[in-house]
Design an enzyme around this catalytic site. Structure first.
Site, PDB file in Angstrom:
ATOM      1  N   ASP A  12       0.865  -1.166   0.000  1.00 20.48           N
ATOM      2  CA  ASP A  12       0.000   0.000   0.000  1.00 20.48           C
ATOM      3  C   ASP A  12       0.913   1.231   0.000  1.00 20.48           C
ATOM      4  O   ASP A  12       2.108   1.132   0.289  1.00 20.48           O
ATOM      5  CB  ASP A  12      -0.894  -0.047   1.235  1.00 20.48           C
ATOM      6  CG  ASP A  12      -1.705   1.211   1.434  1.00 20.48           C
ATOM      7  OD1 ASP A  12      -2.410   1.608   0.488  1.00 20.48           O
ATOM      8  OD2 ASP A  12      -1.605   1.806   2.517  1.00 20.48           O
ATOM      9  N   ASP A  14      -0.050   5.225   0.980  1.00 18.03           N
ATOM     10  CA  ASP A  14      -0.236   6.161   2.096  1.00 18.03           C
ATOM     11  C   ASP A  14      -0.361   5.402   3.413  1.00 18.03           C
ATOM     12  O   ASP A  14      -1.206   4.511   3.543  1.00 18.03           O
ATOM     13  CB  ASP A  14      -1.493   7.001   1.874  1.00 18.03           C
ATOM     14  CG  ASP A  14      -1.370   7.912   0.671  1.00 18.03           C
ATOM     15  OD1 ASP A  14      -0.605   8.878   0.742  1.00 18.03           O
ATOM     16  OD2 ASP A  14      -2.036   7.637  -0.350  1.00 18.03           O
ATOM     17  N   ASP A 171      -1.539  -1.155   5.976  1.00 22.81           N
ATOM     18  CA  ASP A 171      -1.693  -0.518   7.288  1.00 22.81           C
ATOM     19  C   ASP A 171      -3.136  -0.435   7.757  1.00 22.81           C
ATOM     20  O   ASP A 171      -3.385   0.097   8.843  1.00 22.81           O
ATOM     21  CB  ASP A 171      -1.103   0.899   7.255  1.00 22.81           C
ATOM     22  CG  ASP A 171      -1.947   1.858   6.431  1.00 22.81           C
ATOM     23  OD1 ASP A 171      -2.348   1.482   5.308  1.00 22.81           O
ATOM     24  OD2 ASP A 171      -2.211   2.982   6.889  1.00 22.81           O
TER      25      ASP A 171
END
EC number: 3.1.3.18
Length: 226
Positions: A12, A14, A171
């Site tokens: 991922d 951001d 995240d």
């Protein structure tokens, strides 16, 4: 080195590769200000990220009094124009990341990005960070008709990177659900933009620093059948 258990490691963007909260917050607050709304904090924005720019603006409006789709449509280009112009003013890689990426590359691993950020913005950010040659694939939130947690973008990113045995690093619950839907192991970082306690993400393994990534992947490779 050819004995590493994964051919492709996808990330991922951001909250996983980079701490982009300062620049996302600045862009969101610029758009909110233009719409007559008060600003939101960077800490609040950290829990709003993960579903793309339009969803971020929608959440920002909801946090400052609500808003209908017409207001989102009005504010969206304001957000995008400002963010693109300031996309890497204060965005930085998380500590230890680039060392971990170098170690993966040394082991012959192909690196990919699978994000819900618009593909054009993702490429602009990657260029601004000087990462043009680090990643073999980049799939954004608008690359396909579907986005995470649908597994199709992750499958595409892995295929573009050459295919093979893969793991996903993220995240948020969006990332762990994507990995689960794809049938892949997921490493979740504890320092990202999750909207819930990291223990509730149901990741295969959690790491607190990128120094832990290589050992975590090696352990996963030994524990998960190929």
């Amino acid at each position: 080195m050819t004995n590493f258990p994964f051919d492709v490691v996808a990330f991922d963007l951001d909250g996983t590769l980079v701490d982009s909260a300062p620049d996302l917050t600045a862009a969101l607050n610029h758009a909110l200000g233009e719409l007559g709304r008060p600003p939101v904090s960077a800490e609040a924005v950290r829990h709003m990220v993960g579903h793309g720019a339009r969803a971020l603006l929608t959440k920002g409006l909801a946090a400052t009094g609500g808003g209908d789709e017409a207001l989102v449509e009005r504010g969206f280009p304001i957000f995008l124009d400002y963010y693109e112009a300031h996309i890497a003013d204060r965005t930085r890689p998380f500590d230890g990341l680039e060392r971990a990426l170098d170690m993966l590359a040394t082991r012959g691993v192909k690196l990919a990005i699978c994000t819900n950020k618009l593909e054009s913005l993702s490429r602009t950010l990657i260029d601004a960070l000087g990462w043009q040659d680090r990643f073999a694939a980049l799939v954004g939130g608008d690359t396909l008709p579907v986005r995470k947690p649908d597994p199709a973008p992750l499958f595409k990113a892995i295929a573009q990177a050459g295919g093979g045995r893969a793991a996903f690093i993220g995240d948020s619950i969006t990332d762990t659900l994507t990995a689960q839907a794809a049938g892949l192991p997921c490493v979740a970082v504890t320092f990202g933009f999750s909207d819930r306690p990291v223990e509730e993400l149901d990741a295969t393994v959690l790491i607190d620093h990128f120094d832990e990534l290589i050992p975590a992947l090696e352990a996963l490779g030994a524990a998960v059948p190929g």
